[in-house]
Design a protein around this motif. Structure first.
Motif, PDB file in Angstrom:
ATOM      1  N   THR A 228     -24.789  75.220  18.695  1.00  0.00           N
ATOM      2  CA  THR A 228     -25.853  74.463  19.489  1.00  0.00           C
ATOM      3  C   THR A 228     -25.619  72.992  18.582  1.00  0.00           C
ATOM      4  N   SER A 229     -25.755  72.912  17.407  1.00  0.00           N
ATOM      5  CA  SER A 229     -25.686  71.614  16.840  1.00  0.00           C
ATOM      6  C   SER A 229     -24.459  70.996  17.157  1.00  0.00           C
ATOM      7  N   LEU A 230     -23.341  71.670  17.464  1.00  0.00           N
ATOM      8  CA  LEU A 230     -21.896  70.794  17.909  1.00  0.00           C
ATOM      9  C   LEU A 230     -22.238  70.134  19.086  1.00  0.00           C
ATOM     10  N   GLY A 231     -22.913  71.046  20.128  1.00  0.00           N
ATOM     11  CA  GLY A 231     -22.873  70.311  21.381  1.00  0.00           C
ATOM     12  C   GLY A 231     -24.116  69.174  21.569  1.00  0.00           C
ATOM     13  N   ARG A 232     -25.045  69.267  20.689  1.00  0.00           N
ATOM     14  CA  ARG A 232     -25.881  68.201  20.340  1.00  0.00           C
ATOM     15  C   ARG A 232     -25.068  66.738  19.860  1.00  0.00           C
ATOM     16  N   GLU A 233     -24.414  67.292  18.749  1.00  0.00           N
ATOM     17  CA  GLU A 233     -23.588  65.971  18.256  1.00  0.00           C
ATOM     18  C   GLU A 233     -22.599  65.643  19.293  1.00  0.00           C
ATOM     19  N   GLY A 234     -21.933  66.367  19.872  1.00  0.00           N
ATOM     20  CA  GLY A 234     -21.150  65.880  21.087  1.00  0.00           C
ATOM     21  C   GLY A 234     -21.838  65.110  22.001  1.00  0.00           C
ATOM     22  N   ARG A 235     -23.214  65.365  22.563  1.00  0.00           N
ATOM     23  CA  ARG A 235     -23.689  64.718  23.681  1.00  0.00           C
ATOM     24  C   ARG A 235     -24.343  63.500  23.079  1.00  0.00           C
ATOM     25  N   HIS A 236     -24.602  63.426  21.703  1.00  0.00           N
ATOM     26  CA  HIS A 236     -25.222  62.349  21.013  1.00  0.00           C
ATOM     27  C   HIS A 236     -24.018  60.935  21.020  1.00  0.00           C
ATOM     28  N   MET A 237     -22.709  61.401  20.560  1.00  0.00           N
ATOM     29  CA  MET A 237     -21.787  60.546  20.550  1.00  0.00           C
ATOM     30  C   MET A 237     -21.642  60.110  21.905  1.00  0.00           C
ATOM     31  N   ALA A 238     -21.566  60.848  23.036  1.00  0.00           N
ATOM     32  CA  ALA A 238     -21.502  60.296  24.641  1.00  0.00           C
ATOM     33  C   ALA A 238     -22.660  59.389  24.852  1.00  0.00           C
ATOM     34  N   ARG A 239     -23.704  59.581  24.381  1.00  0.00           N
ATOM     35  CA  ARG A 239     -24.796  58.737  24.704  1.00  0.00           C
ATOM     36  C   ARG A 239     -24.490  57.116  24.086  1.00  0.00           C
TER      37      ARG A 239
ATOM     38  N   CYS B  85     -16.136  64.992  12.222  1.00  0.00           N
ATOM     39  CA  CYS B  85     -14.881  65.036  11.358  1.00  0.00           C
ATOM     40  C   CYS B  85     -15.084  63.847  10.343  1.00  0.00           C
ATOM     41  N   ALA B  86     -13.790  64.052   9.529  1.00  0.00           N
ATOM     42  CA  ALA B  86     -13.703  63.361   8.287  1.00  0.00           C
ATOM     43  C   ALA B  86     -12.745  62.051   8.686  1.00  0.00           C
ATOM     44  N   ARG B  87     -12.666  61.745   9.746  1.00  0.00           N
ATOM     45  CA  ARG B  87     -11.499  60.627   9.907  1.00  0.00           C
ATOM     46  C   ARG B  87     -12.234  59.346   9.622  1.00  0.00           C
ATOM     47  N   ASP B  88     -11.422  58.440   9.283  1.00  0.00           N
ATOM     48  CA  ASP B  88     -11.842  56.943   9.086  1.00  0.00           C
ATOM     49  C   ASP B  88     -12.391  56.178  10.399  1.00  0.00           C
ATOM     50  N   PRO B  89     -13.530  55.968  10.717  1.00  0.00           N
ATOM     51  CA  PRO B  89     -13.680  55.419  12.123  1.00  0.00           C
ATOM     52  C   PRO B  89     -13.612  53.873  12.027  1.00  0.00           C
TER      53      PRO B  89
ATOM     54  N   ALA C  93     -11.375  61.536  19.413  1.00  0.00           N
ATOM     55  CA  ALA C  93     -11.962  62.289  17.999  1.00  0.00           C
ATOM     56  C   ALA C  93     -12.924  63.358  18.263  1.00  0.00           C
ATOM     57  N   THR C  94     -13.760  62.885  19.171  1.00  0.00           N
ATOM     58  CA  THR C  94     -15.094  63.818  19.623  1.00  0.00           C
ATOM     59  C   THR C  94     -14.651  65.044  20.349  1.00  0.00           C
ATOM     60  N   VAL C  95     -13.613  64.695  21.357  1.00  0.00           N
ATOM     61  CA  VAL C  95     -13.159  65.831  22.224  1.00  0.00           C
ATOM     62  C   VAL C  95     -12.484  66.957  21.306  1.00  0.00           C
ATOM     63  N   GLU C  96     -11.504  66.232  20.615  1.00  0.00           N
ATOM     64  CA  GLU C  96     -10.507  66.943  19.547  1.00  0.00           C
ATOM     65  C   GLU C  96     -11.717  67.904  18.718  1.00  0.00           C
ATOM     66  N   SER C  97     -12.755  67.177  18.206  1.00  0.00           N
ATOM     67  CA  SER C  97     -13.561  67.909  17.137  1.00  0.00           C
ATOM     68  C   SER C  97     -14.458  68.999  17.879  1.00  0.00           C
TER      69      SER C  97
ATOM     70  N   VAL D 118      -6.389  58.699  11.017  1.00  0.00           N
ATOM     71  CA  VAL D 118      -6.521  57.998   9.686  1.00  0.00           C
ATOM     72  C   VAL D 118      -7.602  58.888   8.619  1.00  0.00           C
ATOM     73  N   TYR D 119      -7.199  59.316   7.432  1.00  0.00           N
ATOM     74  CA  TYR D 119      -8.136  60.106   6.811  1.00  0.00           C
ATOM     75  C   TYR D 119      -7.983  59.461   5.249  1.00  0.00           C
ATOM     76  N   GLY D 120      -9.034  58.817   4.657  1.00  0.00           N
ATOM     77  CA  GLY D 120      -9.126  58.377   3.427  1.00  0.00           C
ATOM     78  C   GLY D 120      -8.124  57.395   3.323  1.00  0.00           C
ATOM     79  N   GLY D 121      -7.771  56.612   4.328  1.00  0.00           N
ATOM     80  CA  GLY D 121      -6.466  55.657   4.184  1.00  0.00           C
ATOM     81  C   GLY D 121      -5.060  56.150   4.367  1.00  0.00           C
ATOM     82  N   ARG D 122      -5.115  57.452   4.579  1.00  0.00           N
ATOM     83  CA  ARG D 122      -3.905  58.397   4.834  1.00  0.00           C
ATOM     84  C   ARG D 122      -3.709  58.574   6.403  1.00  0.00           C
ATOM     85  N   VAL D 123      -2.628  57.822   6.665  1.00  0.00           N
ATOM     86  CA  VAL D 123      -2.260  57.843   8.360  1.00  0.00           C
ATOM     87  C   VAL D 123      -1.442  59.193   8.717  1.00  0.00           C
ATOM     88  N   GLU D 124      -1.838  59.938   9.722  1.00  0.00           N
ATOM     89  CA  GLU D 124      -1.074  61.060   9.926  1.00  0.00           C
ATOM     90  C   GLU D 124      -0.702  60.747  11.544  1.00  0.00           C
TER      91      GLU D 124
END
Length: 310
Positions: free
Chosen positions: A93-104, A122-126, A137-141, A260-266
């Motif tokens: 439920t919290s995952l869905g709320r976070e996703g919808r919040h990002m969408a808004r 997620c832990a990506r550098d935004p 990033a949101t869809v993948e998370s 990008v995670y903590g300056g590390r590019v993947e």
């Protein structure tokens, strides 16, 4: 450890749907504080120290579950204990709320707020991420965490009851805390990361299959199955790729790319054949995640009921 209570699992899912995660006093947060305190005492550049750290905390969580189940005498009491544990460890439920919040936020054009909010998923550098990067990033998370937050705990609860629920959440929390490949945790967090891989191996694949089934009403089951089979193993994670590839096929989008995670590019491989995700796809991903979670509830209840009769 015996099978979980199907009635308790169903009631716990209902509680999660109605209440979500408590804002204060969450049991997982309390576990995290205990883990942080133990890490301060045990941390070192050593796999052995990390194994002790993981064993103490996961074993303690499982032991607490065993005590709770033994204290619950009778089917009604065990269902109540299972429901409380299920509610405590689920995060769908919290995952869905976070996703919808990002969408808004993205629908409103507030990229700065969306970048700040991304850390809840997620832990990506935004920094510097545009709308499409934030949407991807949101869809993948949402895809990956559908397994971690819902399918996996339900499956472990069905198979191993309250000890399975608590132990799984302990494993997953420790991976989030110390399962990184940075210099501080590359050795100390090895055991937690590998145990999380093992605990999620079957749930991630079940998530992929349930995603294919839930894509049938939209007519995209074949595409989801093709992406799952072709691209699921391309991801650097042995588990996340199965969830993300199936979601990509089901939604008709293409996931993967530079993170990008903590300056590390993947550079992540591409999953799926569609276009790049857009803001509107976030809500579609949340709806698909909810459908997969409901399907997992039915599977978990059936497994628990079957094991109880056996």
């Amino acid at each position: 450890m015996g099978p979980g209570s199907p009635e308790g699992l169903l009631l716990g899912v209902a509680l999660d749907a109605l209440l979500g995660d408590p804002r204060r006093g969450h049991p997982v947060a309390a576990f995290g504080r205990a883990a942080s305190a133990l890490e301060r005492r045990l941390h070192g550049d050593s796999r052995v120290r990390g194994m002790v750290f993981t064993a103490v905390l996961v074993g303690g969580a499982a032991g607490l579950g065993v005590v709770a189940e033994k204290a619950a005498r009778g089917r009604l009491a065990r269902a109540a204990v299972t429901a409380a544990a299920t509610w405590a460890v689920l995060g769908g439920t919290s995952l869905g709320r976070e996703g919808r919040h990002m969408a808004r936020l993205l629908e409103g054009g507030d990229l700065a707020a969306a970048r700040r909010r991304l850390s809840h998923l997620c832990a990506r550098d935004p920094d510097g991420m545009d709308e499409k990067a934030l949407a991807r990033a949101t869809v993948e998370s949402v895809a990956e965490n559908t397994s971690d937050a819902a399918v996996a705990p339900l499956l472990w609860g069905a198979v191993a009851g309250v000890p399975g629920l608590l132990a799984y959440r302990a494993v997953n929390t420790l991976d989030a805390m110390v399962g990184y490949r940075d210099p501080r945790y590359v050795r100390f967090g090895w055991a937690s990361a590998r145990l999380d891989d093992a605990a999620n191996w079957l749930p991630a694949r079940l998530t992929g299959l349930l995603t294919v089934a839930c894509a049938a009403p939209s007519g995209r089951a074949r595409q989801a199955w093709r992406a799952l089979r072709r691209d699921g193993a391309a991801h650097p994670s042995p588990n996340a790729g199965r969830c993300e590839a199936a979601f990509a096929g089901a939604l008709g989008v293409r996931l993967g790319g530079v993170n990008v995670y903590g300056g590390r590019v993947e550079e992540r491989p591409e999953l799926g054949d569609g276009r790049a995700p857009e803001t509107a796809d976030i809500r579609r991903a949340v709806r698909l995640s909810r459908a997969v979670t409901l399907a997992a509830v039915a599977v978990a209840a059936a497994v628990a009921a079957g094991r109880r009769r056996a």
